[in-house]
Design a protein around this motif. Sequence first.
Motif, mmCIF file in Angstrom:
data_model
loop_
_atom_site.group_PDB
_atom_site.id
_atom_site.type_symbol
_atom_site.label_atom_id
_atom_site.label_comp_id
_atom_site.label_asym_id
_atom_site.label_seq_id
_atom_site.Cartn_x
_atom_site.Cartn_y
_atom_site.Cartn_z
ATOM 1 N N VAL A 46 -16.158 -8.292 7.134
ATOM 2 C CA VAL A 46 -14.903 -7.411 7.270
ATOM 3 C C VAL A 46 -13.658 -8.168 6.826
ATOM 4 O O VAL A 46 -12.801 -7.742 6.310
ATOM 5 N N ALA A 47 -13.694 -9.402 7.593
ATOM 6 C CA ALA A 47 -12.378 -10.224 7.505
ATOM 7 C C ALA A 47 -12.231 -10.764 5.759
ATOM 8 O O ALA A 47 -11.235 -10.915 5.353
ATOM 9 N N ILE A 48 -13.360 -11.002 5.354
ATOM 10 C CA ILE A 48 -13.308 -11.295 3.643
ATOM 11 C C ILE A 48 -13.022 -10.227 2.967
ATOM 12 O O ILE A 48 -12.013 -10.436 2.130
ATOM 13 N N ARG A 49 -13.251 -9.194 3.249
ATOM 14 C CA ARG A 49 -13.038 -7.873 2.618
ATOM 15 C C ARG A 49 -11.415 -7.623 2.691
ATOM 16 O O ARG A 49 -10.840 -7.408 1.770
ATOM 17 N N VAL A 50 -11.150 -7.605 3.831
ATOM 18 C CA VAL A 50 -9.515 -7.553 4.230
ATOM 19 C C VAL A 50 -8.546 -8.599 3.389
ATOM 20 O O VAL A 50 -7.800 -8.351 2.742
ATOM 21 N N ARG A 51 -9.083 -9.762 3.629
ATOM 22 C CA ARG A 51 -8.493 -10.768 2.616
ATOM 23 C C ARG A 51 -8.389 -10.616 1.236
ATOM 24 O O ARG A 51 -7.556 -10.933 0.463
ATOM 25 N N SER A 52 -9.792 -10.239 0.780
ATOM 26 C CA SER A 52 -9.726 -9.954 -0.646
ATOM 27 C C SER A 52 -8.735 -8.751 -1.012
ATOM 28 O O SER A 52 -8.491 -9.047 -2.142
ATOM 29 N N ARG A 53 -8.882 -7.494 -0.373
ATOM 30 C CA ARG A 53 -8.017 -6.735 -0.667
ATOM 31 C C ARG A 53 -6.493 -7.023 -0.780
ATOM 32 O O ARG A 53 -5.730 -6.715 -1.534
ATOM 33 N N ARG A 54 -6.242 -7.621 0.272
ATOM 34 C CA ARG A 54 -4.921 -8.301 0.448
ATOM 35 C C ARG A 54 -4.425 -9.169 -0.828
ATOM 36 O O ARG A 54 -3.196 -8.938 -1.326
#
Length: 141
Positions: free
Chosen positions: A122-130
């Motif tokens: 989840v943290a990686i996906r949020v960071r990637s989207r950001r």
Amino acid sequence: MLAVVVAPPLLGEPELLGPLLVRLPELLALALASACFGVFVASAAAFSGRAQTGVLAASAATYLTLVVCGVVAPLPDLPVLREIAAVLPMTHGIGALRSAAAGPELRAETVTALSWLALAVVAIRVRSRRAARSGGDHDQF
């Protein structure tokens, strides 16, 4: 994990290799839980936008885990630390390695590992989207 196989013969203790290999499931669960926890901490710290924050957060999390999870000493009788240790990686894996019957502790360590894996994803996906929205993932110094 390579150290489990290489260290006993190098240290002149080849007879330790057998018992260590028997405990391979616990060791793998420990490695998975610790790696997922580390990825989550690093990903979450990356939201600060500073590379140093990730390094400091990972170091602090490592030392916290070693102290609280029973690596340095057996878990204390303080209820607050027991509750914190229950969700950190290594707590249940170390308990499994210390006990003869590893079943419940191994399952608990595996659940802990999978939980940290989910949080890391989840943290990686949020960071990637950001990063995709802002046009990059550059550290600000």
